[in-house]
Write an enzyme that holds these catalytic residues in place. Structure first.
Site, PDB file in Angstrom:
ATOM      1  N   HIS A 275       4.746  13.603  45.600  1.00 14.92           N
ATOM      2  CA  HIS A 275       4.887  12.793  46.596  1.00 14.92           C
ATOM      3  C   HIS A 275       5.658  11.583  46.248  1.00 14.92           C
ATOM      4  CE1 HIS A 275       4.149  10.276  50.057  1.00 14.92           C
ATOM      5  NE2 HIS A 275       3.548   9.552  49.404  1.00 14.92           N
ATOM      6  N   CYS A 276       6.081  11.166  45.030  1.00 12.36           N
ATOM      7  CA  CYS A 276       6.753  10.088  44.681  1.00 12.36           C
ATOM      8  C   CYS A 276       8.120  10.416  44.370  1.00 12.36           C
ATOM      9  CB  CYS A 276       5.790   9.438  43.455  1.00 12.36           C
ATOM     10  SG  CYS A 276       4.348   8.849  44.170  1.00 12.36           S
ATOM     11  N   ILE A 277       8.413  11.213  43.182  1.00 10.98           N
ATOM     12  CA  ILE A 277       9.733  11.445  42.766  1.00 10.98           C
ATOM     13  C   ILE A 277      10.741  11.965  43.622  1.00 10.98           C
ATOM     14  CG2 ILE A 277      11.182  12.497  41.112  1.00 10.98           C
ATOM     15  CD1 ILE A 277       8.643  12.393  39.099  1.00 10.98           C
ATOM     16  N   ASP A 280      11.295   8.341  46.146  1.00  9.70           N
ATOM     17  CA  ASP A 280      11.280   6.817  45.779  1.00  9.70           C
ATOM     18  C   ASP A 280      12.917   6.602  45.707  1.00  9.70           C
ATOM     19  OD1 ASP A 280       8.697   6.861  45.848  1.00  9.70           O
ATOM     20  OD2 ASP A 280       8.356   6.372  43.594  1.00  9.70           O
TER      21      ASP A 280
END
Length: 449
Positions: A275-277, A280
């Site tokens: 979900h993040c990398i 972002d």
């Protein structure tokens, strides 16, 4: 510190406040269980009635969590789940852990945060603290959320209610670091909100790290993941360059990693996931443009990583061509659909893009993933819903024109695949491991991608 803040601090320290967790997924559920373990009453909110039903039955639906421990916690009755968002006024503290995806144009999709904040505003009462954990751009908490809450309620942040940001740092499948043992960054929209949020997390987290503002906390999360994104892009680009030169990138990385200083190893792969990398860099790049800055280095890393599934499929095309076969009509086996090894988390998995590209080229494919026995519904591939993971047998593997390794789960019989497959496209370096070097004929049918 005013009366509302003093009362909240006393409730936190005496553990007689109710904690509300909004979003009971990979971030929210482990945090909810952590508070229950410490003696707090928790009211969990989610839009998915299936999750609420399972919680009421005492079942843990996140596979990488210790199910026996989690279900023992659920059995205490300390966690109540609900789909009724009109109850948001009941908890003293509200922690938001909802998705922050990208739009198709790769811009921040803040609809989940906005809708949640709007729902909170309808129930917000004096003395409550609201903490956002969802990964987002600097300014979300003290601009977007604060503006909605103050305008809808006529209450004042820092006086009537309290607002802070504390980024989630979950690493699904990591046995060493879990919710309560990962240091927690905390930043308030104002100092009092920061104090209360830090105290709230001090009850369940081994170490909290206080920063000066919600914006600093938001930026810290982006920095952590952009660091990884840039280095993943770098090593993926090196993989492409070294492949053209006939150099084995895995051998190069093994050699470079022997240096005891000045080198941190990252491994190449089929792209980025989770979900993040994958999100972002685009969140920061979008916000940076508001200030007239174009973060070229960060955007380039995004471009490199987004292109990697295409690289994998191109390598497959060339390998099939050498075998006098076309991708169209070929029968393929995709190994792994989770975004990383040993979890069932499919968020932003590069496997989804690999499958999409194969569909466009007319290939037929099955998948094998011991952690995802049945393909769940996803935003980008609804027609794959219900596909089932096929069993690995030598006879079954031998019937596929090629096997594509996308996710390197531990409990997979790669030796069987190495012996039985007609062609292997390996995007994770599995077959660079010494244990597979003795498989007869492997070198002739192995393509590193």
């Amino acid at each position: 510190m005013n009366d509302y803040a003093s009362q909240m601090l006393e409730k936190i320290r005496n553990k007689n406040l109710k904690v509300g967790i909004i979003g009971l997924g990979y971030v929210g559920l482990p945090l909810a269980l952590a508070y229950v373990d410490k003696g707090f009453k928790v009211l969990g909110f989610d839009v998915d009635p299936t999750k609420i039903k399972m919680l009421k039955e005492g079942k843990c639906y996140i596979k990488h969590l210790d199910s026996r421990r989690s279900e023992a916690t659920l059995a205490t009755g300390g966690l109540e789940g609900t789909v009724d968002f009109t109850r948001l006024g009941e908890p003293d503290a509200l922690i938001i852990a909802v998705p922050t995806p990208l739009t198709p144009q790769r811009e921040p999709d803040m609809s989940y945060v906005v809708n949640t904040t709007e729902a909170i505003a309808k129930c917000l009462r004096k003395g409550q603290i609201v903490v956002l954990e969802s990964t987002t751009y600097p300014g979300t908490t003290d601009e977007l959320m604060k503006d909605i809450l103050e305008k809808r309620t006529n209450l004042k942040s820092g006086q009537d209610f309290f607002l802070a940001f504390s980024p989630e740092r979950e690493d699904p499948g990591n046995a060493k670091y879990q919710t309560t043992t990962i240091p927690k960054v905390v930043g308030g929209v104002d100092p009092i909100s920061g104090d209360l949020a830090q105290s709230l997390y001090d009850q369940v987290i081994t170490k909290t790290v206080r920063v000066s503002s919600a914006r600093a906390a938001e930026a810290s999360k982006l920095t952590e993941n952009i660091f990884r994104a840039v280095n993943i892009a770098l090593v993926n680009e090196l993989k492409v360059v070294y492949d053209k030169m006939g150099i084995n990138v895995w051998e190069v990385l093994d050699a470079a990693a022997t240096k005891p200083f000045g080198f941190m190893r990252f491994n190449p792969g089929p792209g980025w996931g989770g979900h993040c990398i994958p999100l972002d860099p685009f969140y920061l790049a979008w916000k940076a443009r508001e200030f007239g800055v174009s973060p070229k280095f960060i955007e380039l890393a995004g471009e490199v990583n987004v292109a990697m599934p295409h690289y994998v499929v191109t390598k497959l095309q060339h390998a099939l061509n050498e075998a006098k076969k076309s991708v169209k009509g070929s029968k393929l086996l995709v190994m792994g659909v989770a975004y990383k090894k040993d979890v069932d988390d499919m968020r932003e998995s590069p496997s989804m893009e690999v499958m999409h590209l194969l569909e466009e080229l007319g290939a037929q494919f099955d998948y094998h993933d011991p952690h995802v026995p049945t393909m769940p519904p996803t935003r980008h591939s609804p027609k794959r819903e219900g596909l089932k993971s096929v069993a690995l047998t030598a006879d079954a593997v031998a019937k596929y024109d090629a096997v594509v390794v996308v996710t390197d789960h531990t409990n997979v019989d790669y030796a069987l695949v190495g012996k039985a497959a007609q062609l292997i496209v390996d995007s994770r370096g599995i077959y660079q491991q010494a244990q597979y070097s003795q498989i007869a004929g492997l070198k002739e049918k192995l393509i590193m991608a």
